[in-house]
Motif scaffolding. Structure first.
Motif, PDB file in Angstrom:
ATOM      1  N   GLU A 186      48.373  44.584  35.886  1.00  0.00           N
ATOM      2  CA  GLU A 186      48.837  44.071  37.175  1.00  0.00           C
ATOM      3  C   GLU A 186      48.219  44.951  38.249  1.00  0.00           C
ATOM      4  O   GLU A 186      48.275  46.176  38.171  1.00  0.00           O
ATOM      5  N   THR A 237      48.816  40.039  44.499  1.00  0.00           N
ATOM      6  CA  THR A 237      48.840  40.617  43.157  1.00  0.00           C
ATOM      7  C   THR A 237      48.157  39.713  42.143  1.00  0.00           C
ATOM      8  O   THR A 237      48.365  38.506  42.140  1.00  0.00           O
ATOM      9  N   LYS A 279      47.724  39.294  37.945  1.00  0.00           N
ATOM     10  CA  LYS A 279      48.359  39.699  36.693  1.00  0.00           C
ATOM     11  C   LYS A 279      47.698  38.975  35.540  1.00  0.00           C
ATOM     12  O   LYS A 279      47.440  37.779  35.616  1.00  0.00           O
TER      13      LYS A 279
END
Length: 79
Positions: free
Chosen positions: A46, A39, A41
């Motif tokens: 995100e 991930t 962000k």
């Protein structure tokens, strides 16, 4: 650093140890540390590698560098 630059830096960092060229979407996902669950962000953005992979097309491959991957994903995501 703005959101676009931060996401780009995170994608490039995640692919730091990848072996290029990357020929297929499967190879690209496997190159991320946590695969599709990796991930990025920044700000209120995100995105997982799996989500980012859906923005890519067969014609985008092979990728020759992490920067090329990051630029393509950022462009398609409209960041």
């Amino acid at each position: 650093m703005n959101v676009k630059e931060e996401i780009k830096a995170q994608i490039m960092g995640a692919l730091e140890g990848a072996n290029f060229p990357i020929e297929t979407p499967e190879e690209l996902l496997a190159a991320f540390p946590k695969g599709a669950e990796t991930t990025c962000k920044a700000g209120n953005i995100e995105m997982t590698a799996g989500e980012a992979g859906k923005l890519l097309k067969a014609g985008d491959f092979p990728f020759k560098s992490a920067e090329e991957v990051a630029d393509t994903i950022i462009s398609r995501a409209g960041l």
